[in-house]
Design a protein around this motif. Structure first.
Motif, PDB file in Angstrom:
ATOM      1  N   ALA A  24       0.837  -1.203   0.000  1.00  0.00           N
ATOM      2  CA  ALA A  24       0.000   0.000   0.000  1.00  0.00           C
ATOM      3  C   ALA A  24       0.872   1.254   0.000  1.00  0.00           C
ATOM      4  CB  ALA A  24      -0.908   0.003   1.225  1.00  0.00           C
ATOM      5  N   ALA A  25       0.455   2.231  -0.788  1.00  0.00           N
ATOM      6  CA  ALA A  25       1.184   3.495  -0.863  1.00  0.00           C
ATOM      7  C   ALA A  25       0.688   4.497   0.171  1.00  0.00           C
ATOM      8  CB  ALA A  25       1.061   4.092  -2.261  1.00  0.00           C
ATOM      9  N   THR A  26      -0.588   4.370   0.548  1.00  0.00           N
ATOM     10  CA  THR A  26      -1.186   5.305   1.510  1.00  0.00           C
ATOM     11  C   THR A  26      -1.965   4.525   2.561  1.00  0.00           C
ATOM     12  OG1 THR A  26      -3.275   5.526   0.334  1.00  0.00           O
ATOM     13  CG2 THR A  26      -1.495   7.061  -0.307  1.00  0.00           C
ATOM     14  N   VAL A  27      -2.375   5.224   3.597  1.00  0.00           N
ATOM     15  CA  VAL A  27      -3.214   4.601   4.623  1.00  0.00           C
ATOM     16  C   VAL A  27      -4.510   4.097   3.990  1.00  0.00           C
ATOM     17  CG1 VAL A  27      -4.508   5.003   6.752  1.00  0.00           C
ATOM     18  CG2 VAL A  27      -2.216   5.982   6.490  1.00  0.00           C
ATOM     19  N   ALA A  28      -5.108   4.874   3.124  1.00  0.00           N
ATOM     20  CA  ALA A  28      -6.351   4.451   2.456  1.00  0.00           C
ATOM     21  C   ALA A  28      -6.137   3.161   1.671  1.00  0.00           C
ATOM     22  CB  ALA A  28      -6.871   5.556   1.551  1.00  0.00           C
ATOM     23  N   ASP A  29      -5.000   3.028   1.014  1.00  0.00           N
ATOM     24  CA  ASP A  29      -4.680   1.793   0.287  1.00  0.00           C
ATOM     25  C   ASP A  29      -4.564   0.617   1.260  1.00  0.00           C
ATOM     26  OD1 ASP A  29      -4.564   3.278  -2.067  1.00  0.00           O
ATOM     27  OD2 ASP A  29      -2.366   3.429  -2.024  1.00  0.00           O
ATOM     28  N   LEU A  30      -3.960   0.855   2.414  1.00  0.00           N
ATOM     29  CA  LEU A  30      -3.836  -0.185   3.432  1.00  0.00           C
ATOM     30  C   LEU A  30      -5.218  -0.616   3.907  1.00  0.00           C
ATOM     31  CD1 LEU A  30      -2.246  -1.941   5.438  1.00  0.00           C
ATOM     32  CD2 LEU A  30      -2.171   0.063   6.963  1.00  0.00           C
ATOM     33  N   VAL A  31      -6.083   0.334   4.160  1.00  0.00           N
ATOM     34  CA  VAL A  31      -7.451   0.015   4.577  1.00  0.00           C
ATOM     35  C   VAL A  31      -8.129  -0.844   3.509  1.00  0.00           C
ATOM     36  CG1 VAL A  31      -9.743   0.982   5.032  1.00  0.00           C
ATOM     37  CG2 VAL A  31      -7.718   1.991   6.120  1.00  0.00           C
ATOM     38  N   ALA A  32      -7.975  -0.488   2.247  1.00  0.00           N
ATOM     39  CA  ALA A  32      -8.583  -1.266   1.156  1.00  0.00           C
ATOM     40  C   ALA A  32      -8.056  -2.704   1.153  1.00  0.00           C
ATOM     41  CB  ALA A  32      -8.322  -0.590  -0.179  1.00  0.00           C
ATOM     42  N   GLU A  33      -6.756  -2.885   1.380  1.00  0.00           N
ATOM     43  CA  GLU A  33      -6.179  -4.231   1.445  1.00  0.00           C
ATOM     44  C   GLU A  33      -6.766  -5.016   2.607  1.00  0.00           C
ATOM     45  OE1 GLU A  33      -1.922  -4.260   1.622  1.00  0.00           O
ATOM     46  OE2 GLU A  33      -1.698  -3.370  -0.366  1.00  0.00           O
ATOM     47  N   LEU A  34      -6.879  -4.361   3.766  1.00  0.00           N
ATOM     48  CA  LEU A  34      -7.414  -5.038   4.950  1.00  0.00           C
ATOM     49  C   LEU A  34      -8.875  -5.423   4.742  1.00  0.00           C
ATOM     50  CD1 LEU A  34      -5.780  -2.834   7.730  1.00  0.00           C
ATOM     51  CD2 LEU A  34      -5.148  -5.183   7.119  1.00  0.00           C
ATOM     52  N   VAL A  35      -9.665  -4.509   4.209  1.00  0.00           N
ATOM     53  CA  VAL A  35     -11.094  -4.769   3.971  1.00  0.00           C
ATOM     54  C   VAL A  35     -11.276  -5.964   3.030  1.00  0.00           C
ATOM     55  CG1 VAL A  35     -13.153  -3.807   2.849  1.00  0.00           C
ATOM     56  CG2 VAL A  35     -11.884  -2.447   4.531  1.00  0.00           C
ATOM     57  N   ALA A  36     -10.378  -6.106   2.066  1.00  0.00           N
ATOM     58  CA  ALA A  36     -10.477  -7.206   1.108  1.00  0.00           C
ATOM     59  C   ALA A  36     -10.144  -8.560   1.740  1.00  0.00           C
ATOM     60  CB  ALA A  36      -9.555  -6.940  -0.082  1.00  0.00           C
ATOM     61  N   ARG A  37      -9.499  -8.560   2.899  1.00  0.00           N
ATOM     62  CA  ARG A  37      -9.096  -9.801   3.560  1.00  0.00           C
ATOM     63  C   ARG A  37     -10.274 -10.615   4.077  1.00  0.00           C
ATOM     64  NH1 ARG A  37      -4.376  -8.830   7.955  1.00  0.00           N
ATOM     65  NH2 ARG A  37      -2.611  -8.938   6.543  1.00  0.00           N
ATOM     66  N   GLU A  38     -11.088  -9.980   4.942  1.00  0.00           N
ATOM     67  CA  GLU A  38     -12.153 -10.702   5.651  1.00  0.00           C
ATOM     68  C   GLU A  38     -13.258  -9.725   6.044  1.00  0.00           C
ATOM     69  OE1 GLU A  38     -10.890 -12.933   9.109  1.00  0.00           O
ATOM     70  OE2 GLU A  38      -8.874 -13.123   8.263  1.00  0.00           O
ATOM     71  N   ASP A  39     -14.424 -10.292   6.355  1.00  0.00           N
ATOM     72  CA  ASP A  39     -15.571  -9.481   6.760  1.00  0.00           C
ATOM     73  C   ASP A  39     -15.318  -8.684   8.033  1.00  0.00           C
ATOM     74  OD1 ASP A  39     -17.002 -10.353   4.588  1.00  0.00           O
ATOM     75  OD2 ASP A  39     -18.157 -11.853   5.708  1.00  0.00           O
ATOM     76  N   ARG A  40     -14.520  -9.219   8.949  1.00  0.00           N
ATOM     77  CA  ARG A  40     -14.281  -8.492  10.204  1.00  0.00           C
ATOM     78  C   ARG A  40     -13.569  -7.166   9.942  1.00  0.00           C
ATOM     79  NH1 ARG A  40      -9.094 -10.916  13.109  1.00  0.00           N
ATOM     80  NH2 ARG A  40      -8.042 -11.772  11.301  1.00  0.00           N
ATOM     81  N   TYR A  41     -12.688  -7.116   8.962  1.00  0.00           N
ATOM     82  CA  TYR A  41     -12.032  -5.852   8.607  1.00  0.00           C
ATOM     83  C   TYR A  41     -13.021  -4.917   7.925  1.00  0.00           C
ATOM     84  CZ  TYR A  41      -7.631  -8.215   9.606  1.00  0.00           C
ATOM     85  OH  TYR A  41      -6.612  -8.887  10.213  1.00  0.00           O
ATOM     86  N   ALA A  42     -13.872  -5.486   7.064  1.00  0.00           N
ATOM     87  CA  ALA A  42     -14.890  -4.674   6.397  1.00  0.00           C
ATOM     88  C   ALA A  42     -15.807  -4.040   7.437  1.00  0.00           C
ATOM     89  CB  ALA A  42     -15.681  -5.527   5.420  1.00  0.00           C
TER      90      ALA A  42
END
Length: 81
Positions: A24-42
């Motif tokens: 991830a290049a930015t915090v927002a990109d990191l959030v997008a990666e985490l959300v894509a992992r599992e429902d608990r992150y979403a």
């Protein structure tokens, strides 16, 4: 990078912190990666307007760059009285 979660963010994700390998290049990109992992992150990041972020222990915006960052922390806004 070490990613830390506080208050209800930690409760929804289920861990207080974790090591994350990211491109991830930015915090927002990191959030997008985490959300894509599992429902608990979403669930934890469903409304990022209700969250604050710190990058290497300094308050930051979600567009903050992550190059060279060692720690990112997510938490709800603080209130006091």
């Amino acid at each position: 990078m070490n990613v830390m979660y506080f208050a209800w963010v930690r409760e929804r994700i289920g861990v207080p912190q974790e090591k994350v390998q990211t491109k991830a290049a930015t915090v927002a990109d990191l959030v997008a990666e985490l959300v894509a992992r599992e429902d608990r992150y979403a669930a934890a990041f469903a409304d990022i307007s209700a969250l604050r972020v710190a990058v290497d222990q300094e308050l930051a915006d979600f567009d903050a760059p992550l190059a060279g960052v060692r720690e990112v922390a997510f938490f709800p806004p603080m209130t006091g009285g």
